[in-house]
Design a protein around this motif. Structure first.
Motif, PDB file in Angstrom:
ATOM      1  N   VAL A  26       0.841  -1.199  -0.098  1.00  0.00           N
ATOM      2  CA  VAL A  26       0.021  -0.041  -0.268  1.00  0.00           C
ATOM      3  C   VAL A  26       1.272   1.510  -0.003  1.00  0.00           C
ATOM      4  CG1 VAL A  26      -1.809  -1.160   1.249  1.00  0.00           C
ATOM      5  CG2 VAL A  26      -0.539  -0.076   2.412  1.00  0.00           C
ATOM      6  N   ASP A  27       1.923   1.037  -0.021  1.00  0.00           N
ATOM      7  CA  ASP A  27       3.152   2.246   0.000  1.00  0.00           C
ATOM      8  C   ASP A  27       3.634   2.500  -1.077  1.00  0.00           C
ATOM      9  OD1 ASP A  27       2.105   2.908   2.929  1.00  0.00           O
ATOM     10  OD2 ASP A  27       3.808   1.076   3.689  1.00  0.00           O
ATOM     11  N   ASN A  28       3.844   2.358  -1.588  1.00  0.00           N
ATOM     12  CA  ASN A  28       4.271   1.633  -2.792  1.00  0.00           C
ATOM     13  C   ASN A  28       3.792   2.285  -4.175  1.00  0.00           C
ATOM     14  OD1 ASN A  28       5.887   1.089  -5.179  1.00  0.00           O
ATOM     15  ND2 ASN A  28       6.229  -1.064  -5.419  1.00  0.00           N
ATOM     16  N   GLU A  29       3.418   4.101  -3.263  1.00  0.00           N
ATOM     17  CA  GLU A  29       3.187   4.447  -4.810  1.00  0.00           C
ATOM     18  C   GLU A  29       3.286   4.842  -5.562  1.00  0.00           C
ATOM     19  OE1 GLU A  29       2.401   8.244  -2.745  1.00  0.00           O
ATOM     20  OE2 GLU A  29       1.944   8.141  -0.889  1.00  0.00           O
ATOM     21  N   LYS A  47      -7.437  -1.995 -10.622  1.00  0.00           N
ATOM     22  CA  LYS A  47      -7.928  -1.527 -10.328  1.00  0.00           C
ATOM     23  C   LYS A  47      -7.515  -2.442  -9.080  1.00  0.00           C
ATOM     24  CE  LYS A  47     -12.096   0.165 -12.522  1.00  0.00           C
ATOM     25  NZ  LYS A  47     -11.005   0.027 -14.305  1.00  0.00           N
ATOM     26  N   ILE A  48      -8.133  -1.331  -7.840  1.00  0.00           N
ATOM     27  CA  ILE A  48      -7.629  -2.315  -6.433  1.00  0.00           C
ATOM     28  C   ILE A  48      -9.081  -2.802  -6.067  1.00  0.00           C
ATOM     29  CG2 ILE A  48      -7.335  -1.592  -4.075  1.00  0.00           C
ATOM     30  CD1 ILE A  48      -5.677   0.703  -4.423  1.00  0.00           C
ATOM     31  N   VAL A  49      -8.676  -3.796  -5.142  1.00  0.00           N
ATOM     32  CA  VAL A  49     -10.211  -4.789  -5.586  1.00  0.00           C
ATOM     33  C   VAL A  49     -10.392  -5.154  -4.238  1.00  0.00           C
ATOM     34  CG1 VAL A  49     -10.339  -5.230  -8.293  1.00  0.00           C
ATOM     35  CG2 VAL A  49      -9.321  -7.061  -6.133  1.00  0.00           C
ATOM     36  N   GLU A  50      -8.844  -5.150  -3.088  1.00  0.00           N
ATOM     37  CA  GLU A  50      -8.826  -5.373  -1.878  1.00  0.00           C
ATOM     38  C   GLU A  50      -8.123  -5.240  -1.296  1.00  0.00           C
ATOM     39  OE1 GLU A  50      -9.436  -9.924   0.412  1.00  0.00           O
ATOM     40  OE2 GLU A  50      -9.288  -9.712  -1.752  1.00  0.00           O
ATOM     41  N   ASN A  51      -8.043  -5.013   0.496  1.00  0.00           N
ATOM     42  CA  ASN A  51      -7.153  -4.397   1.282  1.00  0.00           C
ATOM     43  C   ASN A  51      -6.955  -6.016   1.433  1.00  0.00           C
ATOM     44  OD1 ASN A  51      -5.220  -3.628   2.475  1.00  0.00           O
ATOM     45  ND2 ASN A  51      -6.180  -1.886   2.978  1.00  0.00           N
ATOM     46  N   LEU A  52      -5.704  -6.338   1.427  1.00  0.00           N
ATOM     47  CA  LEU A  52      -4.868  -7.181   1.526  1.00  0.00           C
ATOM     48  C   LEU A  52      -4.600  -7.738   3.285  1.00  0.00           C
ATOM     49  CD1 LEU A  52      -4.146  -9.173  -1.632  1.00  0.00           C
ATOM     50  CD2 LEU A  52      -6.184  -9.808   0.071  1.00  0.00           C
ATOM     51  N   GLN A  53      -4.604  -7.328   4.988  1.00  0.00           N
ATOM     52  CA  GLN A  53      -3.689  -7.545   5.898  1.00  0.00           C
ATOM     53  C   GLN A  53      -2.977  -8.629   6.058  1.00  0.00           C
ATOM     54  OE1 GLN A  53      -3.786  -4.703   7.933  1.00  0.00           O
ATOM     55  NE2 GLN A  53      -4.844  -3.907   6.337  1.00  0.00           N
ATOM     56  N   ASN A  54      -2.030  -9.100   6.422  1.00  0.00           N
ATOM     57  CA  ASN A  54      -0.816  -9.652   6.225  1.00  0.00           C
ATOM     58  C   ASN A  54      -1.200 -11.179   5.474  1.00  0.00           C
ATOM     59  OD1 ASN A  54       1.015 -10.579   8.766  1.00  0.00           O
ATOM     60  ND2 ASN A  54      -0.124 -11.957   9.305  1.00  0.00           N
ATOM     61  N   GLU A  84       2.199  -6.391   7.268  1.00  0.00           N
ATOM     62  CA  GLU A  84       2.249  -5.378   5.590  1.00  0.00           C
ATOM     63  C   GLU A  84       1.213  -5.513   4.989  1.00  0.00           C
ATOM     64  OE1 GLU A  84       4.603  -3.166   5.376  1.00  0.00           O
ATOM     65  OE2 GLU A  84       5.652  -3.783   7.117  1.00  0.00           O
ATOM     66  N   ALA A  85       0.663  -4.483   5.091  1.00  0.00           N
ATOM     67  CA  ALA A  85      -0.270  -4.165   4.249  1.00  0.00           C
ATOM     68  C   ALA A  85      -0.269  -4.096   2.498  1.00  0.00           C
ATOM     69  CB  ALA A  85      -1.760  -3.552   5.315  1.00  0.00           C
ATOM     70  N   ARG A  86      -1.344  -4.963   1.625  1.00  0.00           N
ATOM     71  CA  ARG A  86      -0.687  -5.068   0.488  1.00  0.00           C
ATOM     72  C   ARG A  86      -2.831  -4.589  -0.015  1.00  0.00           C
ATOM     73  NH1 ARG A  86       3.743  -6.617  -1.117  1.00  0.00           N
ATOM     74  NH2 ARG A  86       3.559  -6.899  -2.933  1.00  0.00           N
TER      75      ARG A  86
END
Length: 158
Positions: free
Chosen positions: A118-121, A133-140, A146-148
């Motif tokens: 999520v930090d790799n702008e 397109k971003i379809v999901e925020n994956l935690q761990n 790390e969030a991806r």
């Protein structure tokens, strides 16, 4: 630019380049690197595409994308999308990504996914320009706290 070209790497004939990819990914992705034990199966049973630069009669890695295909053959997952540091920010990885997406579409794969920090702008911006397109925020996702983002390119609605 004529000394730059894209090709699919072969598990048997490109061992040196494949192991260079592992060395590169060990630095860039650390423990998330594809690793020596996995790079050959990626090349044998998936695809490993590289942008290469012919320099002093030697092929040098510029950027890399590893591709896995789902069992049903309808989706592909991109792994290890990166550029070698001396070639970063010159558009080579974007060109390789365009090539890979086109290759997959020509093989009737119209859903392509990848994950990105999520930090790799910078990468997120490139992927969005390509139609991901971003379809999901994956935690761990990788057990690293790390969030991806799961990003998806989908040519057609299914």
């Amino acid at each position: 630019m004529n000394d730059f070209y894209i090709r699919e790497l072969d598990a048997m004939n490109d061992s040196e380049l494949l192991f260079e990819i592992v060395e590169h990914e060990n630095i860039v992705f650390e423990e998330a690197s594809v690793g020596n034990w996995n790079i050959k199966p990626f090349a044998k049973y998936g695809k490993v595409f590289a942008m290469l630069h012919k320099k002093n009669e030697r092929e040098r890695l510029v950027s890399i994308i590893e591709v896995l295909r789902s069992f049903d053959g309808k989706k592909a997952y991109l792994y290890g999308v990166s550029a070698v540091p001396e070639y970063e920010k010159k558009g080579h990885t974007r060109k390789l990504l365009e090539y890979v997406v086109s290759y997959l579409e020509s093989n009737n794969i119209f859903i392509i996914e990848l994950t990105v920090s999520v930090d790799n702008e910078r990468a997120i911006k490139i992927y969005k320009k390509m139609g991901f397109k971003i379809v999901e925020n994956l935690q761990n996702e990788y057990g690293d706290n790390e969030a991806r983002y799961l990003m998806r390119y989908q040519k057609y609605s299914i």
